[in-house]
Each structure stands twice: as structure tokens, then as C-alpha cells.
Design an enzyme around this catalytic site. Structure first.
Site, mmCIF file in Angstrom:
data_model
loop_
_atom_site.group_PDB
_atom_site.id
_atom_site.type_symbol
_atom_site.label_atom_id
_atom_site.label_comp_id
_atom_site.label_asym_id
_atom_site.label_seq_id
_atom_site.Cartn_x
_atom_site.Cartn_y
_atom_site.Cartn_z
ATOM 1 N N ARG A 247 0.844 -0.708 -0.021
ATOM 2 C CA ARG A 247 0.172 -0.362 -0.275
ATOM 3 C C ARG A 247 0.439 1.362 -0.469
ATOM 4 O O ARG A 247 1.895 0.935 0.603
ATOM 5 C CB ARG A 247 -0.996 -0.012 1.407
ATOM 6 C CG ARG A 247 -1.911 1.275 1.971
ATOM 7 C CD ARG A 247 -2.776 1.729 0.345
ATOM 8 N NE ARG A 247 -4.053 2.952 0.728
ATOM 9 C CZ ARG A 247 -4.572 3.489 0.264
ATOM 10 N NH1 ARG A 247 -4.564 3.326 -0.617
ATOM 11 N NH2 ARG A 247 -4.925 4.051 0.526
ATOM 12 N N ILE A 248 0.885 2.025 -0.515
ATOM 13 C CA ILE A 248 1.082 3.267 -1.267
ATOM 14 C C ILE A 248 -0.176 4.598 -0.166
ATOM 15 O O ILE A 248 -0.555 4.710 -1.179
ATOM 16 C CB ILE A 248 1.883 3.770 -2.450
ATOM 17 C CG1 ILE A 248 2.636 2.614 -3.105
ATOM 18 C CG2 ILE A 248 2.430 5.132 -1.971
ATOM 19 C CD1 ILE A 248 3.315 2.965 -4.480
ATOM 20 N N CYS A 263 -11.912 13.029 4.632
ATOM 21 C CA CYS A 263 -11.525 11.757 3.588
ATOM 22 C C CYS A 263 -11.897 10.445 4.227
ATOM 23 O O CYS A 263 -11.930 10.307 5.378
ATOM 24 C CB CYS A 263 -9.961 12.288 3.580
ATOM 25 S SG CYS A 263 -9.343 11.874 5.687
ATOM 26 N N CYS A 265 -8.577 8.459 3.991
ATOM 27 C CA CYS A 265 -7.886 8.326 4.505
ATOM 28 C C CYS A 265 -7.479 7.386 6.471
ATOM 29 O O CYS A 265 -6.543 5.976 5.820
ATOM 30 C CB CYS A 265 -7.093 9.465 4.768
ATOM 31 S SG CYS A 265 -5.968 10.183 3.535
ATOM 32 N N GLN A 268 -8.534 3.833 5.657
ATOM 33 C CA GLN A 268 -7.885 2.810 4.641
ATOM 34 C C GLN A 268 -6.234 2.490 5.416
ATOM 35 O O GLN A 268 -5.666 1.691 4.689
ATOM 36 C CB GLN A 268 -6.716 4.108 2.931
ATOM 37 C CG GLN A 268 -8.425 4.286 1.824
ATOM 38 C CD GLN A 268 -8.524 4.710 1.102
ATOM 39 O OE1 GLN A 268 -7.226 6.025 1.268
ATOM 40 N NE2 GLN A 268 -8.974 4.520 0.197
ATOM 41 N N GLY A 292 -1.760 15.406 1.671
ATOM 42 C CA GLY A 292 -2.660 16.548 0.758
ATOM 43 C C GLY A 292 -2.574 16.610 -0.976
ATOM 44 O O GLY A 292 -2.121 17.591 -1.079
ATOM 45 N N ASP A 325 -3.206 16.610 -8.000
ATOM 46 C CA ASP A 325 -2.207 15.182 -7.780
ATOM 47 C C ASP A 325 -0.442 15.507 -7.754
ATOM 48 O O ASP A 325 0.261 15.717 -8.977
ATOM 49 C CB ASP A 325 -2.399 14.196 -8.176
ATOM 50 C CG ASP A 325 -1.759 12.985 -7.330
ATOM 51 O OD1 ASP A 325 -0.703 13.209 -6.621
ATOM 52 O OD2 ASP A 325 -1.994 11.480 -6.664
ATOM 53 N N ARG A 327 1.754 14.464 -5.767
ATOM 54 C CA ARG A 327 3.046 13.343 -5.632
ATOM 55 C C ARG A 327 3.599 12.605 -6.788
ATOM 56 O O ARG A 327 4.144 12.427 -7.480
ATOM 57 C CB ARG A 327 1.975 12.374 -4.848
ATOM 58 C CG ARG A 327 1.967 13.073 -3.673
ATOM 59 C CD ARG A 327 0.708 11.526 -2.982
ATOM 60 N NE ARG A 327 -0.594 11.220 -3.894
ATOM 61 C CZ ARG A 327 -1.103 10.696 -4.187
ATOM 62 N NH1 ARG A 327 -1.498 9.555 -3.019
ATOM 63 N NH2 ARG A 327 -2.874 10.433 -4.561
ATOM 64 N N THR A 348 -5.255 -0.836 -3.974
ATOM 65 C CA THR A 348 -4.912 0.707 -4.431
ATOM 66 C C THR A 348 -6.216 0.923 -4.845
ATOM 67 O O THR A 348 -6.996 -0.127 -5.583
ATOM 68 C CB THR A 348 -3.453 1.431 -4.603
ATOM 69 O OG1 THR A 348 -4.597 2.657 -5.183
ATOM 70 C CG2 THR A 348 -4.205 0.521 -6.366
#
Length: 394
Positions: A247-248, A263, A265, A268, A292, A325, A327, A348
Site C-alpha cells: 500500500r502506498i 476523507c 485516509c 484506509q 494532501g 496530484d 505526488r 489501491t
């Protein structure tokens, strides 16, 4: 006895060479970027050099009267405001939800003297501040600079998790040297994301039994510039599996620590750890310091304010001047390689993670769905993930 002398010269390449230590240009460049970011965050101007030209830069959200005075002293022409394309669209009253250009080019806006004041600059940089400040005079597009300078300036601001809005002007080398402003090159700024990811090393590891995974370890990774650490949560022995569950997970202070309902998160994160504990080969959760979607906690809070006024999470990011995004999945790939994990099954719903990790050389053998029900507060957020980010909700 003769009095010992201590050199007050900076430990630059010459001094290190005298000590017999080779200087890695990549690390030197990363350090220069890190220091430049720190200066911008403090409201101090820096010098950006490239293509035979120099720009003096100051972050619009942090610069004060002193920084503006230094900028005016060193400038060879009237300062402009450099904005990322999404933020410029918002400032110029263009629809922020319009599809971005294939290659977004920063926009330079000529400022009237009335706008060259800290509070007005913050208003132009930060859409949340518009609620508190009066309307600004009209601004018009200004001529651009050397092609490489504006994109590097915006990248520098984003590296520092600052709003991508900078006061900029062509600079006098003699004046900037006299003022002692820190220089940084375009090449070092643009290379920074790759260099930071490639230089990650494991600096600590410990067994940390978790509520949902008693057999867990945490390994910390740090880049050569000494920035914020990324973590790997190892459940069981994923290093021994051919393609362990992976998991990332980007850090989320509000969701992971506080249980925010905005959210998904927190569920998850905890769900992934519990899932790995039940997996025969365990799994690895990469906890990345990319809050974020890479814009940082402060900007995420600003985005929440914009969402409360009617924007969804994607348009809120654009109004702040960021992409959907920001990232960098090279960080995750480097960590997996360091752990000896070359293939994974990715936990994911985001197809971009599959593509991003595969592009970095990690073998992705499949996707495992990772869904959690809406809670009555995050319903619209989850729908935006599906409809606008392309998440696979099934």
C-alpha cells in the site's frame, strides 16, 4: 605555545577537498535547494540562476517589507508576480475547472505599486485570504523571462510546500552578492525531485507491535538533504515474498491521527495494516511524507476552506495553484528497492499509482481493491475521486 587558529571559511567544495572528501554535485545541489526553500519560507529573497540570467525571488505568501526592500534594491526592472498556470487562471477570473494545457507555463503579471505590499501579495497568492482583503486593482500580463526560469521558480515554491506565487525581477549580481542572498541554479531545482528520491537511505528500523498487526516493524528513510523522513511499515516478512501486498499511503494528519471524516485516509491506513496482518506473506505499507497529494498540510487546510465554499478537491487544489496530484512515486520505488522488494500486488483504487510505480521499474503483478463506505461527510469527496480522478471504486 602558539595560539591555534580556526578557519571561518564556509565548508564549501574547496574546504572539503582539502580534507580529502569528494563532493557529490547532486548532494550539493540538493542542499542548495533545501536552503533556498528555507529562505523563501522565512520571507527572505533568493537568487535563481540559469541560462545566463538571474532572477531575485520572494514567496508572495511570506515576504514582508524588509524582503520587498531587498528585492527592489537588487532588481534591474520592475518586479512581476509569477503564478502557476492554475492560480493565474483563478486570479484572472478564468474557470479553474477548465482542463489544463498539456504543458502548463507559469504566468508573469505586472503589478501596480499598490500591489507591491505584503498584504496584497498574500491576497493574490492565497484564494482563502480574498475573504479578508479588499479588491485589488487590475493586473495585466507582463513579458516573460528566459524560458527555464519561471518553471523552476514555481517548482522551488512547491518543493517548500508554499503557494506557487512569487515576486520576481531580473537581478543585479553585484547587489545580490552584497545583500548576501542565497543562490540556487535552475538545474539543481529541476533535478531535486529525482535526486531526493534516488538518495533515500534507510536510517533506522525497529520492531513496533501494532494493534492490528503485532508482528510489525517500522523503517525510516531519509534523503541526502536531511528532509522529512518517509516510513515503511513492514507487517510480517514481506521481503521474503515474491510479490507481497503493498500500500502506498500519503500521510494525512487530519485523517490518520485525528479521525477526520472529510476523507477516507484513516480507514484506509488501518484497514491496510489489518489486511496485511491477515495475509500469509504479510505486506508493506509505505507511509510517504506527501500530505494532501503533495501540497502539504497548510495548503490542504486552505483547500478544505475552498471546498466549504463549493469547490471539489480537484478544483480547490487548482485554485491554490497546484495540480490535481503533486505526488512523486519515485520515492516509493526507491524504498521498495532498498527493502529488496521488486514486485508487488498494489492495494489501491488509484490507477495512477499502478502506472507510476510500474514506470519506476517496480513489477506490479496486480491491483487489490481497497474500498471503504462513505460516512455521510465524505460522500462528495469519494464521488470526486471516482468521477474526476478516475479511481476504480469496485
Amino acid at each position: 605555545m602558539a595560539e591555534a587558529s580556526i578557519s571561518t571559511q564556509p565548508a564549501g567544495p574547496t574546504g572539503l577537498a582539502r580534507l580529502g572528501r569528494a563532493v557529490d554535485p547532486r548532494i550539493a545541489g540538493m542542499r542548495a535547494v533545501h536552503r533556498a526553500v528555507s529562505e523563501l519560507r522565512r520571507g527572505t529573497p533568493v537568487l535563481l540562476e540559469g541560462g545566463g540570467e538571474s532572477l531575485i525571488l520572494a514567496a508572495a505568501e511570506t515576504v514582508g517589507a524588509r524582503g520587498l526592500a531587498e528585492l527592489a534594491e537588487a532588481a534591474l526592472a520592475a518586479p512581476v508576480l509569477l503564478l502557476s498556470a492554475p492560480r493565474a487562471a483563478a486570479v484572472l477570473s478564468r474557470p479553474v475547472s477548465a482542463p489544463p494545457a498539456p504543458e502548463e507555463v507559469p504566468v508573469a503579471l505586472r503589478l501596480s505599486p499598490a500591489l507591491l505590499a505584503p498584504e496584497q501579495l498574500r491576497r493574490l497568492a492565497d484564494p482563502v485570504a480574498e475573504q479578508l482583503l479588499p479588491e485589488a486593482p487590475q493586473i495585466v500580463p507582463a513579458p516573460g523571462f528566459a524560458q527555464a526560469l519561471p518553471p523552476a521558480a514555481i517548482t522551488l515554491a512547491k518543493i517548500g510546500r508554499l503557494l506557487p506565487a512569487l515576486v520576481a525581477a531580473p537581478a543585479s549580481a553585484a547587489t545580490t552578492a552584497r545583500l548576501g542572498l542565497l543562490p540556487v541554479t535552475v538545474a539543481d531545482v529541476l533535478a531535486y525531485p529525482v535526486s531526493a528520491a534516488a538518495s533515500l537511505v534507510r536510517v533506522a528500523e525497529a520492531r513496533v507491535p501494532l494493534e492490528d498487526a503485532p508482528e510489525a516493524r517500522i523503517a525510516a528513510f531519509r534523503a541526502a538533504d536531511g528532509g522529512i523522513e518517509h516510513l515503511a511499515i513492514l507487517v510480517g516478512q514481506p521481503e521474503t515474498a515474491e510479490a507481497p501486498l503493498c500500500r502506498i499511503h500519503s500521510e494525512c494528519f487530519t485523517g490518520d491521527l485525528l479521525g477526520s471524516l472529510r476523507c477516507d485516509c484513516g480507514p484506509q491506513l488501518r484497514g491496510a495494516i489489518a489486511r496485511m496482518a491477515a495475509e500469509p506473506g504479510g505486506g508493506v505499507l509505505l507511509y510517504l511524507a506527501q500530505e494532501g497529494r503533495g501540497i502539504g498540510l497548510v495548503n490542504k487546510l486552505r483547500a478544505y476552506t475552498l471546498q466549504d465554499s463549493g469547490l471539489d478537491t480537484l478544483d480547490a487544489n487548482r485554485a491554490l495553484g497546484y495540480g490535481a496530484d503533486e505526488r512523486d512515486f519515485r520515492v516509493a520505488a526507491t524504498m521498495l528497492e532498498a527493502l529488496g522488494i521488486h514486485g508487488v500486488r498494489l492495494l489501491t483504487n488509484n490507477p495512477d499509482k499502478l502506472a507510476g510505480l510500474a514506470a519506476c521499474g517496480i513489477r506490479v503483478e496486480g491491483r487489490v481493491s481497497h474500498l471503504f463506505a462513505a460516512n455521510g461527510v465524505n460522500d462528495a469527496y469519494l464521488e470526486t475521486k471516482k468521477s474526476r480522478f478516475g479511481h476504480l471504486m469496485g
